[in-house]
Design a protein around this motif. Structure first.
Motif, mmCIF file in Angstrom:
data_model
loop_
_atom_site.group_PDB
_atom_site.id
_atom_site.type_symbol
_atom_site.label_atom_id
_atom_site.label_comp_id
_atom_site.label_asym_id
_atom_site.label_seq_id
_atom_site.Cartn_x
_atom_site.Cartn_y
_atom_site.Cartn_z
ATOM 1 N N GLY A 98 19.909 26.437 81.821
ATOM 2 C CA GLY A 98 18.852 27.085 82.579
ATOM 3 C C GLY A 98 17.461 26.854 82.020
ATOM 4 O O GLY A 98 16.478 26.840 82.772
ATOM 5 N N LEU A 99 17.355 26.647 80.701
ATOM 6 C CA LEU A 99 16.038 26.469 80.088
ATOM 7 C C LEU A 99 15.375 25.154 80.483
ATOM 8 O O LEU A 99 14.151 25.021 80.375
ATOM 9 N N ASN A 100 16.167 24.177 80.910
ATOM 10 C CA ASN A 100 15.586 22.921 81.372
ATOM 11 C C ASN A 100 15.672 22.762 82.887
ATOM 12 O O ASN A 100 15.266 21.739 83.425
ATOM 13 N N ILE A 101 16.220 23.772 83.578
ATOM 14 C CA ILE A 101 16.233 23.762 85.036
ATOM 15 C C ILE A 101 15.008 24.500 85.554
ATOM 16 O O ILE A 101 14.210 23.954 86.310
ATOM 17 N N VAL A 102 14.875 25.748 85.150
ATOM 18 C CA VAL A 102 13.642 26.504 85.392
ATOM 19 C C VAL A 102 13.003 26.689 84.016
ATOM 20 O O VAL A 102 13.440 27.500 83.207
ATOM 21 N N VAL A 103 11.990 25.895 83.757
ATOM 22 C CA VAL A 103 11.457 25.677 82.404
ATOM 23 C C VAL A 103 10.394 26.712 82.053
ATOM 24 O O VAL A 103 9.383 26.825 82.763
ATOM 25 N N PRO A 104 10.565 27.451 80.950
ATOM 26 C CA PRO A 104 9.540 28.409 80.516
ATOM 27 C C PRO A 104 8.417 27.699 79.755
ATOM 28 O O PRO A 104 8.255 27.862 78.545
ATOM 29 N N TYR A 105 7.624 26.924 80.484
ATOM 30 C CA TYR A 105 6.660 26.039 79.828
ATOM 31 C C TYR A 105 5.573 26.806 79.079
ATOM 32 O O TYR A 105 4.985 26.282 78.118
ATOM 33 N N ALA A 106 5.294 28.043 79.471
ATOM 34 C CA ALA A 106 4.267 28.828 78.792
ATOM 35 C C ALA A 106 4.807 29.573 77.574
ATOM 36 O O ALA A 106 4.031 30.191 76.836
ATOM 37 N N GLN A 145 24.402 31.411 76.089
ATOM 38 C CA GLN A 145 24.624 32.663 76.808
ATOM 39 C C GLN A 145 23.892 32.662 78.153
ATOM 40 O O GLN A 145 24.404 32.144 79.114
ATOM 41 N N ALA A 146 22.697 33.233 78.210
ATOM 42 C CA ALA A 146 22.034 33.380 79.504
ATOM 43 C C ALA A 146 21.573 32.035 80.066
ATOM 44 O O ALA A 146 21.282 31.093 79.317
ATOM 45 N N SER A 147 21.497 31.970 81.388
ATOM 46 C CA SER A 147 21.034 30.774 82.082
ATOM 47 C C SER A 147 20.142 31.224 83.241
ATOM 48 O O SER A 147 19.530 32.280 83.180
ATOM 49 N N VAL A 148 20.071 30.401 84.284
ATOM 50 C CA VAL A 148 19.302 30.751 85.481
ATOM 51 C C VAL A 148 20.231 30.678 86.680
ATOM 52 O O VAL A 148 21.131 29.824 86.730
#
Length: 382
Positions: A46-54, A303-306
């Motif tokens: 999920g971190l590279n699917i919906v990316v928390p760029y900020a 663990q968590a994803s999107v």
């Protein structure tokens, strides 16, 4: 020796070849609304699917795996969408896509088999529950025609249970002749058990029509749409996708996976036509991946994803999350994105609102064994 039951499936499907993933499962109900569940088997990152760029820690944790934000689609001031999801970005701009980040099922270990079992059954622990939440969802709706149809050699766990399911497996081999089918129909007309199985198989064959047996993403979406768009067709579907376990060479592999998913969803949208406006597609995985990259150009089990909601019925254009952060102190066991949202609650809310059911009753029916008492609402346009 070939059993009579196996022969029924072979004859009706035109030789019944084994399906390559993705597989599709269908269920019928008396409604004009459509609900589709897409499972990403293998733990999607999920971190590279919906990316928390900020997020300040993102780039340092990911290193060369960090997504180039100049190529991604910025969704808001915090998150961006992977560049392979071009059609989904368009849906987001049209307010037909919604993303829920830092989400997970109740499962907190890292076994694919156990994690998928918890996700599909709706239990609190692996093998606690024997039937699937999607089967229980179908049972909440007025029955219509065939209760369920599986476009697969076997029915996934999420749709196993008290509601009877038949299967349809497309084949690249020549179809059985009408003469053969007529003879088999006559053969089993007097058999009280096999007559109903044969009738179910023939109904599935009729719904499929001239659908292609190919398994490229566009064909899968088109095939699903061909079932769901028919006036006498099913209204609930499950699509299985695999290949999300990216321990190595993640950048290229994830890009290809997401492009295939994007193509399949766009093909489903286009094939449904006006019915897309009454359709909700939920995309989810059994768990996420580690916040930091490993030493082989990939990520390990986390663990968590999107989770993703797309469709004409979705109240989209937003990322919904109680973001936990990516500093070491913020991570689950100092290594994973911490779950702050319940995937069970999201499924219950999306399914209930999509199909006109009471959200809290749906949560109790689908995920009561997991202790889920509420459903996330406000996801679907009324």
């Amino acid at each position: 020796m070939v059993s009579r039951r196996h022969f029924l499936r072979v004859a009706a499907a035109g030789a019944g070849a084994m399906l390559v993933a993705p597989q599709i499962v269908f269920a019928s109900a008396e409604t004009e609304r459509r609900f589709v569940f897409v499972i990403q088997r293998g733990a999607a990152d999920g971190l590279n699917i919906v990316v928390p760029y900020a997020e300040p820690a993102y780039a340092a944790l990911r290193g060369p795996l960090a997504i180039d934000i100049d190529r991604a689609t910025k969704l808001d001031g915090t998150f961006a969408l992977h560049p392979s999801l071009a059609q989904m970005a368009q849906m987001y701009g049209e307010k037909q896509a919604l993303f829920v980040h830092a989400i997970a099922s109740p499962y907190r270990d890292r076994s694919h088999f156990d994690g998928q079992n918890v996700l599909e059954t709706g239990g609190r622990a692996p093998y606690q529950v024997k039937d699937g939440w999607l089967n229980r969802l179908v049972a909440m709706l007025p029955a219509s025609r065939e209760n369920a149809i599986a476009l697969a050699p076997t029915v996934p766990l999420a749709l196993r249970g008290s509601v009877q399911v038949s299967s349809y497996a497309p084949s690249a081999l020549p179809n059985a002749s009408d003469d053969l089918l007529t003879r088999v129909s006559a053969l089993y007309e007097a058999d009280p058990q096999l007559r109903s199985l044969w009738t179910s198989a023939m109904n599935a064959r009729g719904l499929a029509g001239d659908a292609s047996a190919r398994q490229d993403p566009a064909s899968v979406g088109k095939l699903a749409a061909s079932f769901l768009s028919r006036p006498d067709g099913p209204r609930i579907a499950m699509i299985e996708t695999g290949g999300w376990d990216t321990h190595s060479a993640q950048n290229a592999r994830l890009a290809n996976q997401l492009k295939a998913l994007d193509t399949m969803l766009a093909s489903l949208r286009d094939g449904l036509g006006p019915a897309w406006d009454k359709t909700t597609v939920l995309v989810a995985t059994e768990f996420g991946r580690t916040a930091a990259a490993n030493g082989t150009g990939g990520t390990d089990h986390g663990q968590a994803s999107v989770a993703m909601l797309v469709g004409g019925a979705v109240a989209g254009g937003r990322v919904q999350t109680d973001w936990p952060g990516l500093r070491t102190a913020d991570l689950y066991e100092s290594r994973d994105l911490k779950p702050t949202a319940s995937l069970d609650a999201l499924i219950a809310g999306a399914a209930a609102e999509s199909l006109g059911l009471d959200p809290q009753r749906t949560a109790s029916t689908l995920f009561g064994d997991a202790g889920t008492k509420y459903a996330i609402t406000g996801l679907i346009r009324v």
